[in-house]
Design a protein around this motif. Sequence first.
Motif, PDB file in Angstrom:
ATOM      1  N   ALA A   1      29.402 -15.646 -31.202  1.00  0.00           N
ATOM      2  CA  ALA A   1      29.693 -17.081 -31.320  1.00  0.00           C
ATOM      3  C   ALA A   1      31.198 -17.277 -31.237  1.00  0.00           C
ATOM      4  CB  ALA A   1      29.151 -17.630 -32.637  1.00  0.00           C
ATOM      5  N   TYR A   2      31.625 -18.066 -30.252  1.00  0.00           N
ATOM      6  CA  TYR A   2      33.053 -18.410 -30.152  1.00  0.00           C
ATOM      7  C   TYR A   2      33.288 -19.688 -30.942  1.00  0.00           C
ATOM      8  CZ  TYR A   2      37.411 -20.337 -28.409  1.00  0.00           C
ATOM      9  OH  TYR A   2      38.663 -20.900 -28.344  1.00  0.00           O
ATOM     10  N   GLU A   3      34.069 -19.565 -31.997  1.00  0.00           N
ATOM     11  CA  GLU A   3      34.357 -20.722 -32.842  1.00  0.00           C
ATOM     12  C   GLU A   3      35.867 -20.822 -33.064  1.00  0.00           C
ATOM     13  OE1 GLU A   3      30.713 -21.908 -35.361  1.00  0.00           O
ATOM     14  OE2 GLU A   3      31.868 -20.449 -36.507  1.00  0.00           O
ATOM     15  N   PRO A   4      36.557 -21.614 -32.229  1.00  0.00           N
ATOM     16  CA  PRO A   4      38.002 -21.766 -32.456  1.00  0.00           C
ATOM     17  C   PRO A   4      38.226 -22.361 -33.853  1.00  0.00           C
ATOM     18  CG  PRO A   4      37.190 -23.332 -30.782  1.00  0.00           C
ATOM     19  CD  PRO A   4      36.060 -22.433 -31.123  1.00  0.00           C
TER      20      PRO A   4
ATOM     21  N   ALA B   1      35.030 -28.989 -23.130  1.00  0.00           N
ATOM     22  CA  ALA B   1      34.041 -28.093 -22.538  1.00  0.00           C
ATOM     23  C   ALA B   1      34.745 -27.034 -21.684  1.00  0.00           C
ATOM     24  CB  ALA B   1      33.047 -28.899 -21.704  1.00  0.00           C
ATOM     25  N   GLN B   2      35.826 -27.431 -20.988  1.00  0.00           N
ATOM     26  CA  GLN B   2      36.536 -26.469 -20.142  1.00  0.00           C
ATOM     27  C   GLN B   2      37.280 -25.426 -20.976  1.00  0.00           C
ATOM     28  OE1 GLN B   2      36.012 -26.363 -16.742  1.00  0.00           O
ATOM     29  NE2 GLN B   2      36.877 -24.329 -17.138  1.00  0.00           N
ATOM     30  N   GLN B   3      37.909 -25.877 -22.084  1.00  0.00           N
ATOM     31  CA  GLN B   3      38.593 -24.906 -22.955  1.00  0.00           C
ATOM     32  C   GLN B   3      37.594 -23.881 -23.490  1.00  0.00           C
ATOM     33  OE1 GLN B   3      40.250 -27.752 -25.772  1.00  0.00           O
ATOM     34  NE2 GLN B   3      42.317 -27.007 -25.373  1.00  0.00           N
ATOM     35  N   ALA B   4      36.422 -24.374 -23.900  1.00  0.00           N
ATOM     36  CA  ALA B   4      35.400 -23.465 -24.424  1.00  0.00           C
ATOM     37  C   ALA B   4      34.918 -22.532 -23.321  1.00  0.00           C
ATOM     38  CB  ALA B   4      34.235 -24.267 -25.004  1.00  0.00           C
TER      39      ALA B   4
ATOM     40  N   TYR C   1      28.753 -21.553 -28.645  1.00  0.00           N
ATOM     41  CA  TYR C   1      29.994 -22.239 -29.009  1.00  0.00           C
ATOM     42  C   TYR C   1      29.802 -22.925 -30.362  1.00  0.00           C
ATOM     43  CZ  TYR C   1      33.655 -25.516 -29.614  1.00  0.00           C
ATOM     44  OH  TYR C   1      34.690 -26.190 -30.193  1.00  0.00           O
ATOM     45  N   GLY C   2      30.818 -22.873 -31.199  1.00  0.00           N
ATOM     46  CA  GLY C   2      30.766 -23.595 -32.471  1.00  0.00           C
ATOM     47  C   GLY C   2      32.101 -24.221 -32.792  1.00  0.00           C
TER      48      GLY C   2
ATOM     49  N   ASN D   1      28.688 -34.550 -28.027  1.00  0.00           N
ATOM     50  CA  ASN D   1      29.441 -33.629 -27.166  1.00  0.00           C
ATOM     51  C   ASN D   1      28.631 -32.387 -26.772  1.00  0.00           C
ATOM     52  OD1 ASN D   1      29.551 -31.967 -29.442  1.00  0.00           O
ATOM     53  ND2 ASN D   1      31.627 -32.576 -29.998  1.00  0.00           N
ATOM     54  N   ALA D   2      27.433 -32.235 -27.367  1.00  0.00           N
ATOM     55  CA  ALA D   2      26.657 -31.007 -27.132  1.00  0.00           C
ATOM     56  C   ALA D   2      26.270 -30.850 -25.666  1.00  0.00           C
ATOM     57  CB  ALA D   2      25.411 -31.004 -28.009  1.00  0.00           C
ATOM     58  N   LYS D   3      25.902 -31.958 -25.041  1.00  0.00           N
ATOM     59  CA  LYS D   3      25.386 -31.879 -23.669  1.00  0.00           C
ATOM     60  C   LYS D   3      26.434 -31.283 -22.713  1.00  0.00           C
ATOM     61  CE  LYS D   3      22.748 -34.581 -20.393  1.00  0.00           C
ATOM     62  NZ  LYS D   3      21.405 -35.022 -20.661  1.00  0.00           N
ATOM     63  N   THR D   4      27.652 -31.799 -22.790  1.00  0.00           N
ATOM     64  CA  THR D   4      28.717 -31.316 -21.895  1.00  0.00           C
ATOM     65  C   THR D   4      29.048 -29.860 -22.186  1.00  0.00           C
ATOM     66  OG1 THR D   4      29.680 -33.368 -22.713  1.00  0.00           O
ATOM     67  CG2 THR D   4      30.768 -32.332 -20.842  1.00  0.00           C
ATOM     68  N   LEU D   5      29.103 -29.516 -23.480  1.00  0.00           N
ATOM     69  CA  LEU D   5      29.412 -28.125 -23.825  1.00  0.00           C
ATOM     70  C   LEU D   5      28.312 -27.187 -23.320  1.00  0.00           C
ATOM     71  CD1 LEU D   5      30.648 -28.786 -27.472  1.00  0.00           C
ATOM     72  CD2 LEU D   5      32.005 -27.589 -25.734  1.00  0.00           C
ATOM     73  N   PHE D   6      27.060 -27.548 -23.609  1.00  0.00           N
ATOM     74  CA  PHE D   6      25.946 -26.650 -23.274  1.00  0.00           C
ATOM     75  C   PHE D   6      25.707 -26.568 -21.758  1.00  0.00           C
ATOM     76  CE2 PHE D   6      23.680 -27.387 -27.663  1.00  0.00           C
ATOM     77  CZ  PHE D   6      24.772 -26.820 -28.299  1.00  0.00           C
ATOM     78  N   ALA D   7      26.293 -27.519 -21.007  1.00  0.00           N
ATOM     79  CA  ALA D   7      26.110 -27.478 -19.546  1.00  0.00           C
ATOM     80  C   ALA D   7      27.013 -26.429 -18.898  1.00  0.00           C
ATOM     81  CB  ALA D   7      26.418 -28.849 -18.955  1.00  0.00           C
ATOM     82  N   MET D   8      27.982 -25.908 -19.647  1.00  0.00           N
ATOM     83  CA  MET D   8      28.902 -24.936 -19.042  1.00  0.00           C
ATOM     84  C   MET D   8      28.184 -23.611 -18.797  1.00  0.00           C
ATOM     85  SD  MET D   8      31.305 -26.966 -18.801  1.00  0.00           S
ATOM     86  CE  MET D   8      32.779 -26.166 -18.215  1.00  0.00           C
ATOM     87  N   PRO D   9      28.537 -22.929 -17.701  1.00  0.00           N
ATOM     88  CA  PRO D   9      27.730 -21.772 -17.287  1.00  0.00           C
ATOM     89  C   PRO D   9      27.689 -20.612 -18.279  1.00  0.00           C
ATOM     90  CG  PRO D   9      29.715 -21.994 -15.936  1.00  0.00           C
ATOM     91  CD  PRO D   9      29.595 -23.244 -16.729  1.00  0.00           C
TER      92      PRO D   9
END
Length: 262
Positions: free
Chosen positions: A184-187, A199-202, A223-224, A231-239
């Motif tokens: 889990a990446y959690e900044p 989403a791009q930074q993540a 991601y956390g 904001n979940a949709k945009t984050l979870f759409a990243m490959p």
Amino acid sequence: MPNMTDDKQMTAPQITRSQSLVMGNWKMNGSISFNNQLLNEIVAGVVSVSAANMTAQLVVCVPAPYLAQAQGRLAETPVQWGAQDVSVHAKGAYTGEVSASMLTDFGCCWVLVGHSERRTLHAESDELVAQKAQAALSAGLTPVVCVGESLQERDAGLAEAVIKRQLAPVLALGPDAVKRMVVAYEPVWAIGTGRTASAQQAQDIHAVIRRLLPSSDHTPVLYGGSVKPDNAKTLFAMPDIDGGLIGGASLVATDFLAIASQ
Ligand code: PGA
């Protein structure tokens, strides 16, 4: 010679990226009555939403005293439960600690290790976190290894270097072990602050993590950090984002379910 059943119990399964994973981290929150209501609402929601296509696997990571409550309420439901920490020791004079086999005694399958609050408030080192991941794996638990840089480290351009340093002793456990984990990446600057990584930074950091991992099919990377329904949709759409580790919003059933339905 150990029999097959023993072997099976002592080995965590390989975990694939084919299904997204949404995990709640309740942290030190809850009470018997609060948890009952929250779990009832989550289970009711999952049952009704699954008709409308909830594809994610849901897991709630509860404080240790409530593992039995989670076990009782979530048995025979699609929602799984996990713990928030585990000892590196199997048993003995370690007051206050909980061993991996105690967690599996409850039928627990998941455990967070190296959450930034443990690293910061309890001075957990990268090596200790890797030892905890190994202890979990040996007992048949899937460890969710949390990594993430502080704001100071990000501002100094050190985000990637910090993630690589934190993961190094975990990767040294070997490819077979790593295929049985979640990362889990959690900044740290995004946890509980309302400030989410874009989403791009993540994605940029997730891509770095993905390149370090031994297989593109295993080891989901979540991601956390202030994940919310909006904001979940945009984050979870990243490959390279395979789901989320959700703190505050996992304490509100409608938010948790909305995040998991993205
Ligand atoms: P948050 O916490 O969603 O409240 O930012 C995430 C975490 O600490 O796992």
